[in-house]
Write an enzyme that holds these catalytic residues in place. Structure first.
Site, PDB file in Angstrom:
ATOM      1  N   GLY A  64       7.077  46.060  10.007  1.00 37.75           N
ATOM      2  CA  GLY A  64       6.497  45.131  10.983  1.00 37.75           C
ATOM      3  C   GLY A  64       6.082  43.833  10.305  1.00 37.75           C
ATOM      4  O   GLY A  64       5.476  43.864   9.237  1.00 37.75           O
ATOM      5  N   ARG A 101      13.379  47.702  10.232  1.00 41.66           N
ATOM      6  CA  ARG A 101      13.074  49.063   9.790  1.00 41.66           C
ATOM      7  C   ARG A 101      14.452  49.711   9.609  1.00 41.66           C
ATOM      8  O   ARG A 101      15.264  49.702  10.519  1.00 41.66           O
ATOM      9  CB  ARG A 101      12.252  49.800  10.850  1.00 41.66           C
ATOM     10  N   ASP A 140       3.191  50.575   4.416  1.00 37.40           N
ATOM     11  CA  ASP A 140       3.373  51.822   3.657  1.00 37.40           C
ATOM     12  C   ASP A 140       4.790  52.390   3.737  1.00 37.40           C
ATOM     13  O   ASP A 140       5.294  52.954   2.769  1.00 37.40           O
ATOM     14  CB  ASP A 140       2.318  52.864   4.009  1.00 37.40           C
ATOM     15  N   ASP A 183      -2.444  45.813  10.139  1.00 40.24           N
ATOM     16  CA  ASP A 183      -3.288  46.999  10.376  1.00 40.24           C
ATOM     17  C   ASP A 183      -4.407  47.198   9.346  1.00 40.24           C
ATOM     18  O   ASP A 183      -5.356  47.936   9.606  1.00 40.24           O
ATOM     19  CB  ASP A 183      -2.421  48.263  10.397  1.00 40.24           C
ATOM     20  N   ASP A 229      -4.262  48.960   6.710  1.00 43.21           N
ATOM     21  CA  ASP A 229      -4.329  50.408   6.477  1.00 43.21           C
ATOM     22  C   ASP A 229      -3.768  50.816   5.120  1.00 43.21           C
ATOM     23  O   ASP A 229      -3.316  51.940   4.942  1.00 43.21           O
ATOM     24  CB  ASP A 229      -3.567  51.141   7.598  1.00 43.21           C
ATOM     25  N   ARG A 256      -2.062  50.858  14.713  1.00 46.79           N
ATOM     26  CA  ARG A 256      -1.392  52.152  14.481  1.00 46.79           C
ATOM     27  C   ARG A 256      -2.428  53.281  14.475  1.00 46.79           C
ATOM     28  O   ARG A 256      -3.090  53.462  15.473  1.00 46.79           O
ATOM     29  CB  ARG A 256      -0.587  52.109  13.180  1.00 46.79           C
TER      30      ARG A 256
END
Ligand code: F6P
Length: 328
Positions: free
Chosen positions: A15, A76, A107, A132, A134, A176
């Site tokens: 993304g 992706r 990730d 995100d 994350d 997410r």
């Protein structure tokens, strides 16, 4: 400095996030500064497999620091999950005489890069690019700050209309599986309730909060819902649930969606991207590999990519407490 590295390739994957262009620019200009050749790979791992490469010099990244998205495009890629796909990618890199990679992504992209590094002993450094926030090993990922500003601006506007009509709005934000965007933007936008995956408030407590809010004299309310929230209901079901149990509320839903990923990066993201790009190239030239560039206590750091993927970022409990106090 490792003199074996003469040509570095940079690409964006997964993304997109605001600040990716600023990071590409930084990698390209650092290479130019250090007299290392630089190549851009289009469409992430897919472009690597297909040999979609373009030489980049300092001038090829003019006027992109302020642009959202990624000039190298992103994708992706399913093929890269297969050994055949990765072998093809390796052959393409060798044919182009590329010695090392800088991957800008989240990730999933780091997992691909780590496997590739292990299979072919190919030097790789990661730059965390995702809204995100994350990724373990960095307090901020590229794009998080910009996304927060975008969300806060959108909620400010929703608040105007919510207040005019005495309405309750459920606003769904991205993130997410984590609630960093929801929590930070929620505090920044003055949300009455924030629903995040890390803390399941429970539907009863949501109703209690809304009742209290009404009783305290508030005529309109904003409830931020992280897309990964674990209440068991999506925003539209939450709307129905509240309408059924608290008919006093006139409820609307707004799903902010992909607008959160776009837009010109904030100054913070531009500076962070510039710092991370320099560190990524310098780390490769120092012979380092399989590491992710991050930031902690305003210092640029390096963390093993494996840890960055496997570790979990923690939600800020103190900020949760602040949000509860602020919703009084
Ligand atoms: O990881 C960034 C992110 O925007 C998440 O917040 C969201 O869940 C996901 O990507 C959306 O992915 P896609 O672009 O495939 O719809």
């Amino acid at each position: 400095m490792n003199s074996n590295i003469k040509k570095i390739a940079v690409f964006t994957s997964g993304g997109d996030s605001p600040g990716m262009n600023a990071a590409i620019r930084s990698v390209v200009r650092t290479c130019a500064y250090l007299k290392i050749d630089c190549v851009g790979i289009y469409r992430g791992f897919q472009g690597m497999i297909e040999g979609d490469f373009k030489p980049m010099d300092a001038r090829s990244v003019n006027n992109i620091i302020n642009k959202g998205g990624t000039v190298l495009k992103s994708a992706r890629c399913e093929d890269f999950r297969t050994p055949e796909g990765r072998k093809k990618a390796h052959e393409q890199l060798l044919a182009e005489k590329i010695d090392a990679l800088v991957v800008i992504g989240g990730d999933g992209s780091f997992t691909g890069a780590m496997i590739f590094n292990k299979e072919f002993d190919f030097p790789v450094i990661g730059i965390p690019g995702t809204i995100d926030n994350d990724i373990f090993g960095t307090t901020f990922t590229l794009g998080f700050d910009t996304a927060l500003n975008t969300v806060v601006e959108a909620i400010d506007k929703i608040r105007d209309t919510a207040s005019s009509h005495n309405r309750l709005f459920f606003v769904e934000v991205m993130g997410r599986d984590v609630g960093h965007i929801a929590l930070n933007a929620g505090v920044g936008a003055g949300a009455e309730v924030i629903l995040i995956p890390e803390e399941n408030l429970g539907l009863e407590r949501l109703l209690d909060s809304l009742k209290r809010s009404k009783k305290s004299g508030k005529s309109s309310s904003i409830v931020i819902v992280a897309e990964g929230d674990k209440s068991g209901k999506n925003v539209f079901e939450l709307k129905e649930y509240v309408e059924e149990h608290l008919p006093i509320y006139d409820v609307r839903v707004s799903v902010l969606g992909h607008m959160q990923r776009g837009g010109s990066p904030s100054c913070y993201d531009r500076v962070l991207a510039s710092r991370m790009g320099v560190k990524a190239v310098e780390a490769l030239l120092d012979g380092k590999s399989n590491l992710m560039v991050g930031i902690a206590d305003n210092t640029i750091t390096l963390t093993p990519i494996e840890q960055a993927i496997k570790g979990h970022t923690k939600i800020d409990k103190e900020l949760i407490r602040v949000s509860e106090i602020m919703s009084t």
